[in-house]
Design a protein around this motif. Structure first.
Motif, PDB file in Angstrom:
ATOM      1  N   ASP A 158       0.812  -1.220   0.000  1.00  0.00           N
ATOM      2  CA  ASP A 158       0.000   0.000   0.000  1.00  0.00           C
ATOM      3  C   ASP A 158       0.850   1.279   0.000  1.00  0.00           C
ATOM      4  O   ASP A 158       0.430   2.311   0.533  1.00  0.00           O
ATOM      5  N   ALA A 159       2.024   1.196  -0.654  1.00  0.00           N
ATOM      6  CA  ALA A 159       2.882   2.379  -0.716  1.00  0.00           C
ATOM      7  C   ALA A 159       2.748   3.137  -2.035  1.00  0.00           C
ATOM      8  O   ALA A 159       3.019   4.339  -2.088  1.00  0.00           O
ATOM      9  N   ASP A 160       2.354   2.455  -3.102  1.00  0.00           N
ATOM     10  CA  ASP A 160       2.265   3.095  -4.415  1.00  0.00           C
ATOM     11  C   ASP A 160       0.908   3.794  -4.541  1.00  0.00           C
ATOM     12  O   ASP A 160      -0.059   3.244  -5.064  1.00  0.00           O
ATOM     13  N   CYS A 161       0.869   5.018  -4.072  1.00  0.00           N
ATOM     14  CA  CYS A 161      -0.392   5.762  -4.054  1.00  0.00           C
ATOM     15  C   CYS A 161      -0.893   6.089  -5.454  1.00  0.00           C
ATOM     16  O   CYS A 161      -2.105   6.167  -5.689  1.00  0.00           O
ATOM     17  N   GLU A 162       0.014   6.260  -6.406  1.00  0.00           N
ATOM     18  CA  GLU A 162      -0.407   6.548  -7.771  1.00  0.00           C
ATOM     19  C   GLU A 162      -1.154   5.360  -8.357  1.00  0.00           C
ATOM     20  O   GLU A 162      -2.160   5.526  -9.060  1.00  0.00           O
ATOM     21  N   ALA A 163      -0.677   4.139  -8.067  1.00  0.00           N
ATOM     22  CA  ALA A 163      -1.386   2.940  -8.533  1.00  0.00           C
ATOM     23  C   ALA A 163      -2.774   2.881  -7.910  1.00  0.00           C
ATOM     24  O   ALA A 163      -3.755   2.532  -8.577  1.00  0.00           O
ATOM     25  N   ALA A 164      -2.868   3.212  -6.637  1.00  0.00           N
ATOM     26  CA  ALA A 164      -4.170   3.174  -5.955  1.00  0.00           C
ATOM     27  C   ALA A 164      -5.127   4.203  -6.553  1.00  0.00           C
ATOM     28  O   ALA A 164      -6.314   3.908  -6.747  1.00  0.00           O
ATOM     29  N   ARG A 165      -4.627   5.391  -6.854  1.00  0.00           N
ATOM     30  CA  ARG A 165      -5.496   6.421  -7.449  1.00  0.00           C
ATOM     31  C   ARG A 165      -5.965   5.992  -8.841  1.00  0.00           C
ATOM     32  O   ARG A 165      -7.116   6.237  -9.229  1.00  0.00           O
ATOM     33  N   ALA A 172      -3.769   4.974   3.519  1.00  0.00           N
ATOM     34  CA  ALA A 172      -2.337   4.939   3.221  1.00  0.00           C
ATOM     35  C   ALA A 172      -1.821   6.212   2.567  1.00  0.00           C
ATOM     36  O   ALA A 172      -0.647   6.547   2.709  1.00  0.00           O
ATOM     37  N   CYS A 173      -2.695   6.926   1.873  1.00  0.00           N
ATOM     38  CA  CYS A 173      -2.197   7.985   0.998  1.00  0.00           C
ATOM     39  C   CYS A 173      -2.779   9.365   1.248  1.00  0.00           C
ATOM     40  O   CYS A 173      -2.410  10.322   0.555  1.00  0.00           O
ATOM     41  N   ALA A 174      -3.698   9.491   2.202  1.00  0.00           N
ATOM     42  CA  ALA A 174      -4.236  10.819   2.492  1.00  0.00           C
ATOM     43  C   ALA A 174      -3.136  11.709   3.052  1.00  0.00           C
ATOM     44  O   ALA A 174      -2.340  11.275   3.888  1.00  0.00           O
ATOM     45  N   LYS A 175      -3.097  12.929   2.568  1.00  0.00           N
ATOM     46  CA  LYS A 175      -2.083  13.861   3.076  1.00  0.00           C
ATOM     47  C   LYS A 175      -2.399  14.223   4.515  1.00  0.00           C
ATOM     48  O   LYS A 175      -3.550  14.492   4.860  1.00  0.00           O
ATOM     49  N   PRO A 176      -1.373  14.248   5.375  1.00  0.00           N
ATOM     50  CA  PRO A 176      -1.638  14.617   6.760  1.00  0.00           C
ATOM     51  C   PRO A 176      -2.127  16.054   6.865  1.00  0.00           C
ATOM     52  O   PRO A 176      -1.729  16.927   6.097  1.00  0.00           O
ATOM     53  N   ALA A 177      -3.021  16.258   7.781  1.00  0.00           N
ATOM     54  CA  ALA A 177      -3.552  17.615   7.980  1.00  0.00           C
ATOM     55  C   ALA A 177      -2.456  18.538   8.486  1.00  0.00           C
ATOM     56  O   ALA A 177      -1.580  18.133   9.243  1.00  0.00           O
ATOM     57  N   THR A 178      -2.505  19.780   8.061  1.00  0.00           N
ATOM     58  CA  THR A 178      -1.532  20.756   8.550  1.00  0.00           C
ATOM     59  C   THR A 178      -1.796  21.021  10.011  1.00  0.00           C
ATOM     60  O   THR A 178      -2.922  21.350  10.411  1.00  0.00           O
ATOM     61  N   PRO A 179      -0.784  20.847  10.878  1.00  0.00           N
ATOM     62  CA  PRO A 179      -1.020  21.054  12.313  1.00  0.00           C
ATOM     63  C   PRO A 179      -1.394  22.510  12.615  1.00  0.00           C
ATOM     64  O   PRO A 179      -0.907  23.434  11.961  1.00  0.00           O
ATOM     65  N   ALA A 180      -2.251  22.686  13.581  1.00  0.00           N
ATOM     66  CA  ALA A 180      -2.651  24.030  13.968  1.00  0.00           C
ATOM     67  C   ALA A 180      -1.485  24.753  14.622  1.00  0.00           C
ATOM     68  O   ALA A 180      -0.693  24.138  15.363  1.00  0.00           O
ATOM     69  N   PRO A 181      -1.299  26.029  14.352  1.00  0.00           N
ATOM     70  CA  PRO A 181      -0.182  26.761  14.966  1.00  0.00           C
ATOM     71  C   PRO A 181      -0.375  26.874  16.476  1.00  0.00           C
ATOM     72  O   PRO A 181      -1.498  26.987  16.969  1.00  0.00           O
ATOM     73  N   THR A 182       0.730  26.796  17.195  1.00  0.00           N
ATOM     74  CA  THR A 182       0.662  26.907  18.651  1.00  0.00           C
ATOM     75  C   THR A 182       0.457  28.349  19.084  1.00  0.00           C
ATOM     76  O   THR A 182      -0.029  28.606  20.186  1.00  0.00           O
ATOM     77  N   GLN A 183       0.845  29.260  18.213  1.00  0.00           N
ATOM     78  CA  GLN A 183       0.656  30.678  18.513  1.00  0.00           C
ATOM     79  C   GLN A 183       0.077  31.379  17.282  1.00  0.00           C
ATOM     80  O   GLN A 183       0.314  30.942  16.153  1.00  0.00           O
TER      81      GLN A 183
END
Length: 205
Positions: free
Chosen positions: A148-155, A191-202
């Motif tokens: 489940d590493a080849d995200c292009e194949a999955a898409r 396996a391939c969803a981009k991680p959400a951008t973390p919220a800023p601490t400040q």
């Protein structure tokens, strides 16, 4: 039994025409009979016997401008190579043998993509559907082989699943393709969803 009966009918037709193969009006019918034999052998689980019939059709000068016949032949040939890949994969004992299976899967995929991308709507609707669904399944298999590493194949698998699904009316086949599509989508998202951008601490300055 009905597949074997259909195979014999195609063989009988081919045999009757062999003595008159020089007649131009019989050439396309003869080639269609060969495609029919190849397909019936594939459906009966005898891909090795199907290959020579299908390859003769593909290699013939008379099919160069016949996308419908080529679509049928390449779809069936894809199934031949796909079956060979499955057999290699199930018996693979080391990395070299797994690589052979992977290469065969890619060959099968190229046959299916000839139909979906080169012949498109000029192929018979049934062959186009079969090629789209088979391409989706090969892309999904390639995704699995990479853990489940080849995200292009999955898409790509998801895209072809959706295209095949849209060609079906309501019924058992559409439900089955829908289940496969949703199962693949769940793996793709995990396996391939981009991680959400973390919220800023400040707050940004």
């Amino acid at each position: 039994a009905k597949l074997a009966e259909a195979e014999q009918a195609y063989r009988g037709l081919l045999q009757r025409m062999d003595g008159e193969s020089a007649r131009d009006e019989l050439v396309s019918v003869r080639l269609l009979a060969m495609v029919g034999i190849g397909r019936m052998l594939v459906f009966q689980g005898e891909p090795a016997k199907a290959r020579p019939f299908l390859q003769q059709v593909i290699d013939s000068q008379d099919t160069r401008n016949d996308p419908s016949m080529l679509g049928a032949a390449y779809t069936a040939l894809g199934k031949v190579v796909h079956a060979e890949a499955g057999a290699k994969q199930s018996s693979a004992k080391d990395e070299a043998e797994r690589k052979v299976a992977y290469d065969l899967l890619e060959q099968a995929l190229l046959h299916y993509l000839r139909v979906t991308e080169l012949y498109g709507d000029r192929a018979e609707r049934g062959d186009l559907y079969d090629a789209r669904l088979s391409a989706a399944r090969v892309f999904a298999a390639l995704f699995s082989l990479t853990n489940d590493a080849d995200c292009e194949a999955a898409r790509s698998a998801f895209r072809y699943y959706v295209e095949a699904y849209k060609m079906l009316g309501a019924g058992a086949d559409r439900n089955e393709v829908g289940r496969e599509t949703q199962a693949l989508k769940a793996r793709l998202d995990k396996a391939c969803a981009k991680p959400a951008t973390p919220a800023p601490t400040q707050p940004p300055k």
